[in-house]
Design a protein around this motif. Structure first.
Motif, PDB file in Angstrom:
ATOM      1  N   ARG A   8       0.844  -1.208   0.000  1.00  0.00           N
ATOM      2  CA  ARG A   8       0.000   0.000   0.000  1.00  0.00           C
ATOM      3  C   ARG A   8       0.878   1.256   0.000  1.00  0.00           C
ATOM      4  O   ARG A   8       0.653   2.181  -0.772  1.00  0.00           O
ATOM      5  N   ARG A   9       1.857   1.257   0.874  1.00  0.00           N
ATOM      6  CA  ARG A   9       2.751   2.420   0.954  1.00  0.00           C
ATOM      7  C   ARG A   9       3.559   2.590  -0.328  1.00  0.00           C
ATOM      8  O   ARG A   9       3.751   3.705  -0.807  1.00  0.00           O
ATOM      9  N   LEU A  12       1.333   4.138  -3.059  1.00  0.00           N
ATOM     10  CA  LEU A  12       1.084   5.568  -2.846  1.00  0.00           C
ATOM     11  C   LEU A  12       2.348   6.391  -3.044  1.00  0.00           C
ATOM     12  O   LEU A  12       2.284   7.523  -3.544  1.00  0.00           O
ATOM     13  N   LEU A  51      -1.618  12.365   2.243  1.00  0.00           N
ATOM     14  CA  LEU A  51      -1.118  11.440   1.234  1.00  0.00           C
ATOM     15  C   LEU A  51       0.331  11.056   1.534  1.00  0.00           C
ATOM     16  O   LEU A  51       0.700   9.886   1.477  1.00  0.00           O
ATOM     17  N   TRP A  54       0.375   8.682   4.563  1.00  0.00           N
ATOM     18  CA  TRP A  54      -0.063   7.338   4.184  1.00  0.00           C
ATOM     19  C   TRP A  54       1.061   6.577   3.479  1.00  0.00           C
ATOM     20  O   TRP A  54       1.210   5.386   3.659  1.00  0.00           O
ATOM     21  N   PRO A  60      -2.742   3.330   4.859  1.00  0.00           N
ATOM     22  CA  PRO A  60      -3.621   3.931   3.862  1.00  0.00           C
ATOM     23  C   PRO A  60      -4.865   3.088   3.609  1.00  0.00           C
ATOM     24  O   PRO A  60      -4.796   1.856   3.603  1.00  0.00           O
TER      25      PRO A  60
END
Length: 94
Positions: A8-9, A12, A51, A54, A60
């Motif tokens: 996820r990181r 992003l 953002l 996250w 996130p």
């Protein structure tokens, strides 16, 4: 299916660097794209600092990760390696 936190990181972070606008514009774009993709209902945009957080230290939400992954694919983002490419592909399908 879930998307691991590290993926996820990673997704992003890729979105933050691929998006050419300001952090605030990136937050607006991410939310607008999520609404367009019917991942979420219309809502206020997220601040650029959210953002960033996250991508580096937070947990996130799945909608943001899916939106970023789909945006990256739609904009012909070239992953830096196979692992990143697999994470983006998997998250866009969740």
């Amino acid at each position: 299916m879930t998307v691991p936190l590290q993926d996820r990181r990673e997704i992003l972070t890729a979105f933050r660097y691929a998006y050419e606008g300001t952090p605030a514009e990136a937050g607006r774009t991410l939310v607008a794209y999520a609404v367009e993709q019917k991942l979420i209902k219309p809502r206020r945009s997220i601040p650029g600092d959210t953002l960033r957080a996250w991508a580096t230290e937070g947990n996130p939400p799945l909608w943001a990760v899916r939106s970023a992954a789909r945006w990256l694919q739609a904009h012909d983002f070239l992953p830096r390696d196979d692992k990143q490419g697999r994470a983006i592909a998997a998250a866009s399908q969740v």
